[in-house]
Scaffold this active site. Structure first.
Site, PDB file in Angstrom:
ATOM      1  CB  CYS A 115      -0.879  -0.020   1.253  1.00  0.00           C
ATOM      2  SG  CYS A 115      -2.005   1.373   1.366  1.00  0.00           S
ATOM      3  CD  GLU A 160      -6.767   1.206  -3.799  1.00  0.00           C
ATOM      4  OE1 GLU A 160      -6.945   2.243  -3.134  1.00  0.00           O
ATOM      5  OE2 GLU A 160      -5.638   0.682  -3.936  1.00  0.00           O
TER       6      GLU A 160
HETATM    7 CO    CO Z   1      -3.741   0.983  -0.049  1.00  0.00          CO
END
Ligand code: CO
Length: 188
Positions: A115, A160
């Site tokens: 991420c 997401e």
């Molecule tokens: Co992310």
């Protein structure tokens, strides 16, 4: 907005845990620009020269909260293999995406997830639904869309959409046994 590895909100900032709110349609000029900036980030981040020059970490998706804006918007560009074994690239600029159904069957990435907001290593399997159906407005095609996703795309979408609730991928890792094997989970 300049989006790069210095401006992206990291997980040491409580903002990343903020809940994102639905966005009004049609998009305001400001929201349109945000979507374009996020899309361009993802697009340029996978070009090694541009990434180096503009300080971009490679990504397949980014959500608005990662630039400090708590709105349900995400840009995704990811490649996968379709059922005919061809490489396909999925591109979405989603506003208010909602998972409307999801399979009981789980899947996980063998190599784990990453991420833009997480710099430390967090090893372990993240189990997610193997197949999901997502409804959203897609700014790229300017249409309401229904996405039936499986495989890598399903993982990316769930990662997401998790950002909208302030959830990070490592929240899903089993702390006792990070590499616990679940029955019937598909390895990707
Ligand atoms: Co992310």
């Amino acid at each position: 907005m300049i989006i790069n590895n210095d401006t992206i909100i990291k997980d040491n900032d409580p903002i990343i845990r903020t809940k994102s709110l639905p966005v009004q349609l049609p998009l305001s000029k400001e929201d349109e620009q945000l979507m374009i900036d996020m899309y361009n980030y993802v697009k340029e981040s996978t070009d090694p020269e541009l990434a180096e020059k503009k300080n971009l970490r490679p990504a397949v998706g980014i959500s608005a909260i990662q630039v400090g804006i708590p709105k349900q918007m995400t840009a995704i560009i990811c490649s996968d293999i379709d059922k005919y074994d061809n490489e396909v690239t999925y591109e979405y600029c989603l506003v208010n995406p909602k998972i409307v159904s999801s399979s009981i069957e789980q899947s996980y990435l063998k190599s784990g997830e990453g991420c833009l907001s997480v710099e430390a290593e967090h090893e372990g399997y993240i189990y997610r639904s193997a197949r999901i159906k997502v409804k959203a407005y897609d700014y790229l095609t300017k249409k309401e869309v229904t996405i039936r996703a499986h495989g890598y795309l399903a993982i990316v979408l769930q990662h997401e959409i998790d950002h909208f609730s302030g959830t990070l991928f490592y929240d899903h890792i089993n702390s006792e046994d990070p590499f616990i094997k679940l029955d019937n989970a598909i390895e990707i």
